[in-house]
Enzyme design. Structure first.
Site, mmCIF file in Angstrom:
data_model
loop_
_atom_site.group_PDB
_atom_site.id
_atom_site.type_symbol
_atom_site.label_atom_id
_atom_site.label_comp_id
_atom_site.label_asym_id
_atom_site.label_seq_id
_atom_site.Cartn_x
_atom_site.Cartn_y
_atom_site.Cartn_z
ATOM 1 C CB SER A 143 -0.869 0.108 1.040
ATOM 2 O OG SER A 143 -1.472 1.370 1.514
ATOM 3 C CE1 TYR A 156 -3.899 -2.156 5.012
ATOM 4 C CE2 TYR A 156 -2.936 0.137 4.464
ATOM 5 C CZ TYR A 156 -3.401 -0.963 3.951
ATOM 6 O OH TYR A 156 -3.710 -1.232 2.737
ATOM 7 C CE LYS A 160 -1.443 -3.890 3.404
ATOM 8 N NZ LYS A 160 -1.645 -5.200 2.179
HETATM 9 P P1 NDP Z 1 -11.361 -6.285 0.479
HETATM 10 O O1 NDP Z 1 -11.729 -6.035 1.623
HETATM 11 O O2 NDP Z 1 -12.330 -5.654 -0.672
HETATM 12 O O3 NDP Z 1 -11.154 -7.733 -0.057
HETATM 13 C C1 NDP Z 1 -10.072 -8.460 0.666
HETATM 14 C C2 NDP Z 1 -10.329 -9.705 -0.018
HETATM 15 O O4 NDP Z 1 -9.088 -10.543 1.036
HETATM 16 C C3 NDP Z 1 -11.205 -10.600 0.329
HETATM 17 O O5 NDP Z 1 -11.223 -11.575 -0.921
HETATM 18 C C4 NDP Z 1 -11.271 -11.154 1.765
HETATM 19 O O6 NDP Z 1 -12.193 -12.432 1.560
HETATM 20 C C5 NDP Z 1 -9.826 -11.811 1.750
HETATM 21 N N1 NDP Z 1 -9.115 -11.833 2.866
HETATM 22 C C6 NDP Z 1 -9.329 -10.976 3.990
HETATM 23 N N2 NDP Z 1 -8.678 -11.712 4.999
HETATM 24 C C7 NDP Z 1 -8.340 -12.916 4.763
HETATM 25 C C8 NDP Z 1 -7.608 -13.977 5.390
HETATM 26 N N3 NDP Z 1 -7.236 -13.697 6.615
HETATM 27 N N4 NDP Z 1 -7.403 -14.960 4.727
HETATM 28 C C9 NDP Z 1 -7.714 -14.984 3.558
HETATM 29 N N5 NDP Z 1 -8.340 -14.245 2.627
HETATM 30 C C10 NDP Z 1 -8.621 -13.042 3.489
HETATM 31 O O7 NDP Z 1 -9.806 -5.562 0.126
HETATM 32 P P2 NDP Z 1 -9.283 -4.756 -1.070
HETATM 33 O O8 NDP Z 1 -9.567 -5.267 -2.509
HETATM 34 O O9 NDP Z 1 -9.540 -3.515 -0.943
HETATM 35 O O10 NDP Z 1 -7.876 -4.875 -0.823
HETATM 36 C C11 NDP Z 1 -6.944 -5.883 -1.359
HETATM 37 C C12 NDP Z 1 -5.624 -5.534 -0.749
HETATM 38 O O11 NDP Z 1 -5.360 -4.240 -1.386
HETATM 39 C C13 NDP Z 1 -5.377 -5.452 0.809
HETATM 40 O O12 NDP Z 1 -4.057 -6.133 0.942
HETATM 41 C C14 NDP Z 1 -5.139 -4.070 0.903
HETATM 42 O O13 NDP Z 1 -4.526 -3.656 2.092
HETATM 43 C C15 NDP Z 1 -4.619 -3.389 -0.448
HETATM 44 N N6 NDP Z 1 -4.837 -2.215 -0.501
HETATM 45 C C16 NDP Z 1 -6.275 -1.720 -0.973
HETATM 46 C C17 NDP Z 1 -6.204 -0.407 -1.357
HETATM 47 C C18 NDP Z 1 -7.634 0.344 -1.619
HETATM 48 O O14 NDP Z 1 -7.800 1.380 -1.424
HETATM 49 N N7 NDP Z 1 -8.847 -0.429 -1.518
HETATM 50 C C19 NDP Z 1 -5.146 0.610 -1.340
HETATM 51 C C20 NDP Z 1 -3.849 -0.045 -1.097
HETATM 52 C C21 NDP Z 1 -3.777 -1.227 -0.899
HETATM 53 P P3 NDP Z 1 -12.731 -12.971 3.095
HETATM 54 O O15 NDP Z 1 -13.179 -11.913 3.811
HETATM 55 O O16 NDP Z 1 -13.862 -13.838 2.598
HETATM 56 O O17 NDP Z 1 -11.567 -13.948 3.677
#
Ligand code: NDP
Length: 262
Positions: A143, A156, A160
């Protein structure tokens, strides 16, 4: 541009929604077979089936918590059953909200396990598969907060930042095996989670959640807009391909001008 990804196998964590799902779609559109992981099985299995049918690739859903050793072992085993992985996208992660003074040790540990240990364990299990197949690509979704913190989420920011350093360190260890490791730092990406938060925050003040999101973009991004998951996924797909063959051990920012340094 032919990216040469047809017939490769990619493991993507956090692939049931948001950025991970967009990367899965992007790689499947190039003909890549998939191993998709998340904790919630229903949504994950539905998306895996949809992608497989739409793009004519195989997509295996692995219901697993990547913050645990058992969860990462299940993912490694699923990739092995497909003959091994060529691409690993460590994407699963989530934001936080706390102060350093108040957050307990357990919270720090949980984010360390989710953002760092998942990547460590998956690298240990999947890099040998890549080596046997002649090489591979590992990408970390960190991130912009890894280098430019948001003050409401210290855990976070720190975890990260550790993931970004892990990526750099791993890249040197694995390049002799023709495994390229890189990191991507995104800015504001409009995923369903952001919309849910915006709706919650504006529920009692008229419900203008779109206005709230615009104010966030105005404050943080030079472009004054959020990026789409697809805009970010395009970069992951390119970095996964042989077209990015000289990209090794770097961090790429995809942030609409949010980074305030050079
Ligand atoms: P979402 O919350 O939309 O999706 C997260 C995904 O990860 C889901 O599929 C969730 O499914 C899965 N997940 C979460 N925890 C676990 C776990 N312990 N084990 C397995 N799967 C897991 O997140 P985003 O798409 O927004 O973000 C994805 C990545 O991008 C993250 O690492 C985030 O930090 C990073 N990011 C996002 C930004 C943004 O603005 N959106 C900006 C910068 C970085 P489930 O809950 O069913 O497990």
């Amino acid at each position: 541009m032919d990216l040469g990804l047809r017939g490769k196998t990619a493991v993507i964590t956090g692939a049931s929604v948001g950025i991970g799902l967009a990367i899965a779609e992007g790689l499947a559109a190039e003909g890549t077979d998939l191993v998709l992981a998340a904790r919630g099985g229903e949504r994950l299995e539905a998306e895996a089936a949809h992608i497989a049918e739409k793009h004519g690739v195989s997509a295996t859903a692995v219901v697993a918590d990547v913050a645990t050793a058992a969860g990462t072992e299940a993912i490694i085993a699923a990739a092995a059953e497909k003959g091994g992985a060529d691409i690993l996208i460590n994407n699963a992660g989530t934001g936080s909200n706390e102060t350093v003074m108040e957050a307990p040790d357990e919270k720090w540990q949980a984010y360390w396990d989710l953002h760092v240990m998942a990547a460590v364990r998956l690298a240990r299990g999947i890099a040998p598969q890549m080596k046997r197949r002649g090489g591979g690509v590992i990408l970390h979704n960190a991130s912009i907060c890894a280098v430019q913190p948001l003050w409401y989420e210290p855990i976070y920011n720190v975890s990260k930042s550790a993931l970004m350093m892990f990526s750099k360190t791993l890249s040197t260890e694995l390049i002799p095996d023709n495994i390229r490791v890189n990191c991507v730092n995104a800015g504001l990406i409009l995923t369903p989670d952001w919309i849910k938060t915006a709706k919650q925050l504006t529920a009692e003040t008229g419900g203008n959640w779109e206005g709230y999101l615009q104010s966030v973009a105005n404050e943080h991004a030079a472009s004054k807009r959020f990026g789409t998951p697809e805009e970010l996924a395009n970069v992951f797909v390119f970095l996964s391909s042989e077209r990015a063959s000289y990209c090794i051990g770097s961090t790429y920012f995809v942030d609409g001008g949010m980074l305030k340094t050079i």
